[in-house]
Design a protein around this motif. Structure first.
Motif, PDB file in Angstrom:
ATOM      1  N   ASP A  24       6.676  -5.712   3.764  1.00 56.36           N
ATOM      2  CA  ASP A  24       5.309  -5.118   3.609  1.00 56.36           C
ATOM      3  C   ASP A  24       5.256  -3.930   3.718  1.00 56.36           C
ATOM      4  OD1 ASP A  24       2.660  -5.993   2.802  1.00 56.36           O
ATOM      5  OD2 ASP A  24       2.188  -5.110   4.799  1.00 56.36           O
ATOM      6  N   TYR A  25       5.277  -3.182   2.480  1.00 58.73           N
ATOM      7  CA  TYR A  25       5.142  -1.628   2.649  1.00 58.73           C
ATOM      8  C   TYR A  25       3.925  -1.328   1.879  1.00 58.73           C
ATOM      9  CZ  TYR A  25       9.665  -1.118   4.350  1.00 58.73           C
ATOM     10  OH  TYR A  25      11.013  -0.835   5.104  1.00 58.73           O
TER      11      TYR A  25
ATOM     12  N   THR B 233      -5.190   4.677   1.698  1.00 60.16           N
ATOM     13  CA  THR B 233      -4.917   5.544   3.128  1.00 60.16           C
ATOM     14  C   THR B 233      -6.199   5.378   4.015  1.00 60.16           C
ATOM     15  OG1 THR B 233      -3.441   7.046   1.708  1.00 60.16           O
ATOM     16  CG2 THR B 233      -3.972   7.538   4.025  1.00 60.16           C
TER      17      THR B 233
ATOM     18  N   THR C 179       1.166   0.275  -0.464  1.00 58.35           N
ATOM     19  CA  THR C 179       1.280   1.301  -1.226  1.00 58.35           C
ATOM     20  C   THR C 179      -0.059   1.862  -1.141  1.00 58.35           C
ATOM     21  OG1 THR C 179      -0.165  -0.297  -2.580  1.00 58.35           O
ATOM     22  CG2 THR C 179       2.290  -0.328  -3.252  1.00 58.35           C
ATOM     23  N   ASN C 180       0.368   3.205  -0.907  1.00 61.48           N
ATOM     24  CA  ASN C 180      -0.590   3.978  -0.109  1.00 61.48           C
ATOM     25  C   ASN C 180      -1.169   5.097  -1.128  1.00 61.48           C
ATOM     26  OD1 ASN C 180      -0.701   3.394   2.354  1.00 61.48           O
ATOM     27  ND2 ASN C 180       1.452   4.116   3.006  1.00 61.48           N
ATOM     28  N   SER C 181      -2.159   4.536  -1.984  1.00 55.27           N
ATOM     29  CA  SER C 181      -2.826   5.507  -2.701  1.00 55.27           C
ATOM     30  C   SER C 181      -4.010   6.217  -1.898  1.00 55.27           C
ATOM     31  CB  SER C 181      -3.601   4.711  -3.995  1.00 55.27           C
ATOM     32  OG  SER C 181      -4.082   3.788  -3.140  1.00 55.27           O
TER      33      SER C 181
ATOM     34  N   PRO D 231       0.909   8.421   5.679  1.00 54.85           N
ATOM     35  CA  PRO D 231       1.680   7.364   4.775  1.00 54.85           C
ATOM     36  C   PRO D 231       2.697   8.061   3.790  1.00 54.85           C
ATOM     37  CG  PRO D 231      -0.501   8.077   3.726  1.00 54.85           C
ATOM     38  CD  PRO D 231      -0.300   8.775   4.923  1.00 54.85           C
ATOM     39  N   HIS D 232       3.550   7.362   3.697  1.00 58.11           N
ATOM     40  CA  HIS D 232       4.500   7.640   2.455  1.00 58.11           C
ATOM     41  C   HIS D 232       4.089   7.114   1.234  1.00 58.11           C
ATOM     42  CE1 HIS D 232       8.136   9.096   4.925  1.00 58.11           C
ATOM     43  NE2 HIS D 232       7.129   9.674   5.598  1.00 58.11           N
ATOM     44  N   LEU D 233       4.127   8.075   0.303  1.00 57.75           N
ATOM     45  CA  LEU D 233       4.149   7.602  -1.188  1.00 57.75           C
ATOM     46  C   LEU D 233       5.478   7.328  -1.638  1.00 57.75           C
ATOM     47  CD1 LEU D 233       1.277  10.113  -2.060  1.00 57.75           C
ATOM     48  CD2 LEU D 233       1.004   7.568  -1.549  1.00 57.75           C
TER      49      LEU D 233
ATOM     50  N   LYS E 146      11.323   2.537  -3.491  1.00 58.40           N
ATOM     51  CA  LYS E 146      11.111   1.380  -2.742  1.00 58.40           C
ATOM     52  C   LYS E 146      12.212   0.354  -2.605  1.00 58.40           C
ATOM     53  CE  LYS E 146       7.258  -0.781  -2.157  1.00 58.40           C
ATOM     54  NZ  LYS E 146       5.972  -1.483  -2.497  1.00 58.40           N
TER      55      LYS E 146
END
Lengths: 192, 435
Positions: free
Chosen positions: B2-3, B11, B5-7, A115-117, A123
């Motif tokens: 829709d992105y 994940t 939020t990858n904490s 994933p991209h943080l 954003k």
């Protein structure tokens, strides 16, 4: 063994099994690891080889490859690596049968594990750029993308809405996505 | 848009979700329309991200076109995998260990080779102190280095020189397999050496062991012996020449060489004629131009040189070593040797040359010293002649006795080379009469 798929692997992760196999060389360990993905690998082989019997043989051949390869190579993402091995094996088999499939677009290996943080500011910037890029798409692609991503419609639904075939919808979405990626990269960003 | 939020926790959840979604069963549901639109869309989105998933979907799709269902295919695979694993269970440990074995094995081979090389090189060094050697050969003529050295020496327009050894030495040498030990034998048994070692001008050496055929174990040996101021016996040598007389009163020049040139009654050189020294077993052969060279131990002594080529009357002449003089010896053809097959080359084959000399050589030098010598008849052998002059292994077509076989094979190895023109190879048959 298939039950394992539905539950989280409480026993051992892929990586743990990989390490265990590298240590001990016990094919049973490898077998257990392989079984987790065997049906998907079979499906992949079916895609390329198109014959059940051949696909089955190929799956077993791939297992043999793993016996040696996993000993030698460092593998941090087993699933992705396994897929690559399987796909390459199928492509080689096809090439030797002189049935070269349609050139595979070099897909970015975007696994969900990567994933991209992004922070909020980035954003925002991305979103701006993205909308601009979407504007640059062809009408079909643009419409389809909007339906798919914005309204989160499935292909089936979009096919109904736009009166196009399911396959066509899928390829529209895929192509649009590719174009968006190129567009975003041109602007120094990639769209994840 | 829709992105995610990858904490980190998200994940993991994503991954787990994807893993769940990724099951083939789930995909099947998708394909059969048993999922909700949302679920479908989610899967599709995931498939866009994951080529593995995308291919799997396509594969299961493909499977629907076949009589064999996807599920039964998977079930078969599970069975096969179980079998495979249980088979290999025994072997896996061994396989792991075995993979190390090739390394160890090749290591040993390398060491073994190194040891071999070292010992071989040591031997070679010893030899090279004296003279270049060719190793003993076997019957198969196409052992390369052997052939080359012999043929080279034969083809060269120089005196073909043989070293002559005493019977005792021969015995010792024949008992040993390699020529290096023969060198040692030579060096150690100087008192037994016969005189007149003969050396070629350059590196070709040729050993003629015809007289002691019975002592041989190997069929053809080419031992090169160094030019040694011979310590063994030498007789007086005479050469009598009906046509021309060499001058026995020539003052010796202090050198040890007798040079000779053998010609026939037409003045043409006689190659491959055996030149003997009376009282000794040594002999040499004249080269393609009819020349020969003899080394004498005592330069003051005259040598009785006996020339005995096939098809001619033998001649003998007494010669004194003088390096400045080349004695010419003229021979007359023998009238009684009509039975010898003097076959002009064309009769054999338009492609083969040198047959004449080849045949003469064998015919004049054949000698059986065992009790088999009483056997008379024809010995027939055959071989293939290749374009580079090499011969295939010789096949015995008709055998008089083992001794005859050996003798013929030996002679063929020593005989002057045949030349093949225009073809790659030709099959030859040789008939030798023993009377």
């Amino acid at each position: 063994m298939s039950f394992l798929r539905d539950t989280l692997n409480t026993q051992t992760t892929d990586q743990e099994l990989v390490n265990q196999y590298k240590r001990e060389g016990d094919v049973r360990v490898l077998g257990e690891l392989f079984q987790r993905y065997m049906d998907l690998i079979y499906a992949v082989c079916m895609k390329y080889l198109k014959e059940p019997a051949e696909a089955q043989d190929t799956v077993m051949d791939i297992f043999e490859e793993l016996v040696n390869k996993l000993r030698k190579h460092e593998v941090s993402n087993f699933k992705g690596w396994l897929y690559t091995v399987a796909k390459n094996y199928c492509l080689m088999a096809l090439r030797s049968k002189k049935q070269i499939p349609l050139t595979q677009m070099p897909e970015f290996m975007q696994l969900a594990e990567n994933p991209h943080l992004e922070n909020a500011v980035e954003k925002e910037l991305n979103l701006n750029r993205l909308s601009k890029c979407i504007e640059g798409l062809s009408p079909d692609q643009k419409y389809t993308v909007q339906l798919f991503y914005l309204e989160e419609k499935s292909y089936k639904e979009i096919a109904g809405i736009t009166q196009t075939e399911w396959n066509k919808v899928r390829s529209l979405v895929q192509n649009a996505r590719r174009n968006l990626k190129i567009c975003m990269d041109k602007n120094g960003l990639s769209d994840e | 848009m829709d992105y995610p939020t990858n904490s980190p926790e998200n994940t993991k959840m994503e991954e787990e979700k994807n893993n769940i979604k990724y099951s083939a069963e789930y995909i099947r549901k998708y394909l059969y329309g048993q999922l909700s639109d949302q679920a479908m869309q989610a899967l599709e989105k995931a498939a866009l991200e994951d080529p593995f998933l995308a291919d799997a979907i396509e594969g299961i799709e493909e499977s629907r076109k076949h009589a064999v269902s996807f599920e039964s295919g998977v079930a078969d695979l599970r069975t096969k995998l179980k079998e495979r694993i249980s088979q290999k269970k025994r072997k896996s440990g061994i396989l792991f260990q075995l993979s190390k074995w090739p390394v160890a094995a090749s290591f040993m081979v390398v060491i073994g080779l190194a040891v071999f090389m070292v010992t071989y090189v040591n031997k070679k060094q010893k030899v090279s102190q004296t003279a270049p050697l060719s190793d003993s050969s076997s019957v198969t003529l196409n052992k390369s280095s052997q052939e080359n050295s012999v043929e080279d020496s034969v083809k060269r327009d120089e005196p073909v020189i043989a070293s002559v050894k005493s019977r005792d030495i021969r015995k010792n040498i024949a008992a040993r397999k390699d020529s290096t030990s023969s060198v040692k034998a030579n060096e150690s048994q100087s008192d037994k050496k016969t005189g007149n070692y003969l050396a070629a001008d350059s590196s070709g050496f040729f050993s003629d062991t015809i007289h002691n055929a019975e002592k041989f174990e190997t069929l053809a040996r080419r031992d090169v012996t160094p030019p040694v101021a011979a310590s063994a016996k030498q007789g007086f040598y005479e050469e009598r020449n009906p046509g021309m007389v060499s001058n026995p009163t020539e003052t010796p020049s202090g050198n040890n060489i007798i040079r000779g040139h053998v010609i026939n009654d037409q003045g043409k050189p006689v190659p491959y004629a055996k030149v003997n020294i009376r009282g000794s077993n040594k002999h040499v052969f004249t080269d393609t131009a009819g020349f020969f060279k003899l080394y004498m131990k005592d330069p003051r002594l005259a040598a009785l040189v006996f020339v005995q080529p096939a098809g001619y009357e033998s001649a003998s002449v007494e010669l004194i070593p003088d390096s400045n003089i080349t004695h010419t010896i003229q021979l007359h053809s023998s009238a009684t040797d009509a039975d010898l097959k003097t076959l002009p080359d064309e009769k054999i084959s338009p492609f083969v040359t040198g047959w004449d000399a080849f045949y003469h050589f064998i015919d004049s030098n054949k000698k059986i010293n065992t009790k088999d010598s009483l056997m008379k008849g024809e010995e027939v052998v055959s071989f293939t002649l290749y374009s580079d002059g090499k011969l295939s292994p010789i096949r015995i077509e008709e055998s008089l006795s083992a001794a005859h076989d050996k003798e013929i094979l030996r002679l063929i190895l020593l005989a002057p080379a045949l030349k093949l023109q225009e073809k790659k190879r030709i099959r030859c048959v040789l008939h030798i009469q023993f009377k």
